[in-house]
Design an enzyme around this catalytic site. Structure first.
Site, PDB file in Angstrom:
ATOM      1  N   CYS A 279      42.240  33.181  44.636  1.00 14.24           N
ATOM      2  CA  CYS A 279      42.555  32.204  43.599  1.00 14.24           C
ATOM      3  C   CYS A 279      43.570  31.220  44.192  1.00 14.24           C
ATOM      4  O   CYS A 279      44.580  31.644  44.765  1.00 14.24           O
ATOM      5  CB  CYS A 279      43.142  32.902  42.377  1.00 14.24           C
ATOM      6  SG  CYS A 279      43.748  31.743  41.119  1.00 14.24           S
TER       7      CYS A 279
ATOM      8  N   ASP B 224      39.373  37.320  44.588  1.00 17.95           N
ATOM      9  CA  ASP B 224      38.191  37.208  43.736  1.00 17.95           C
ATOM     10  C   ASP B 224      37.018  37.788  44.506  1.00 17.95           C
ATOM     11  O   ASP B 224      36.878  37.547  45.705  1.00 17.95           O
ATOM     12  CB  ASP B 224      37.910  35.743  43.394  1.00 17.95           C
ATOM     13  CG  ASP B 224      38.971  35.150  42.485  1.00 17.95           C
ATOM     14  OD1 ASP B 224      39.323  35.810  41.487  1.00 17.95           O
ATOM     15  OD2 ASP B 224      39.442  34.039  42.768  1.00 17.95           O
TER      16      ASP B 224
END
EC number: 1.7.1.13
Length: 164
Positions: free
Chosen positions: A55, A62
């Protein structure tokens, strides 16, 4: 129909035991080889279930499964170089949507395919999953129309979506 050594000159990573795994975004690692079947359309699909990026705001990881499907023209992407390229996103901070568009743009630049689509199915964070889809069809061809059709019909019927 065995490939000639001259057809594989640009393929340097496959079979290389001293593979260097990059931890920063590295599009230069992508390699291609000639398509022997340019006289027909066919799909090549890669399923990449271990994609990771960060992120850009929080730095949290992620995770996603990435689906890359394309109709090649003159060139095809070499799979080990694609694996290393996708691995290079490990410490890359970008939003999910940006990552999918970057991947598609880099593959278009490498291969100039007739058609390509990239779909990321990210695992939920904060109770929400994000599944960006992007595609491209060569302008002025039937593949441009195909891209428009596939985009307009993508995930059209939520009750038939089974991606979790």
């Amino acid at each position: 129909m065995t490939r000639k050594e001259s057809e594989l000159e640009g393929v340097t990573l496959l079979g290389n035991q001293g593979t260097n795994y990059l931890f920063e975004y590295a599009p230069e690692v992508l390699e291609s080889f000639p398509n022997k079947h340019v006289n027909r359309d066919y799909f090549v699909k890669f399923n990449c279930p271990e994609f990771t990026s960060l992120c850009p705001k929080t730095g949290q990881p992620d995770f996603a499964t990435i689906y890359i499907s394309y109709i090649p023209d003159e060139k095809m992407v070499e799979s080990k170089s694609l694996k290393l390229y996708l691995f290079s996103f490990r410490n890359h901070g970008d939003f999910h949507e940006d990552c999918m568009n970057i991947i598609m743009n880099d593959l278009i630049e490498l291969m100039d395919p007739r058609y390509i689509e990239v779909w990321g199915k990210f695992t939920p964070r904060g109770g929400i999953s994000i599944d960006p889809y992007t595609n491209y069809g060569r302008p002025g061809t039937k593949y441009e129309k195909m891209a428009e059709h596939r985009m307009m019909n993508h995930d059209m019927y939520p009750e038939t979506i089974d991606n979790r």
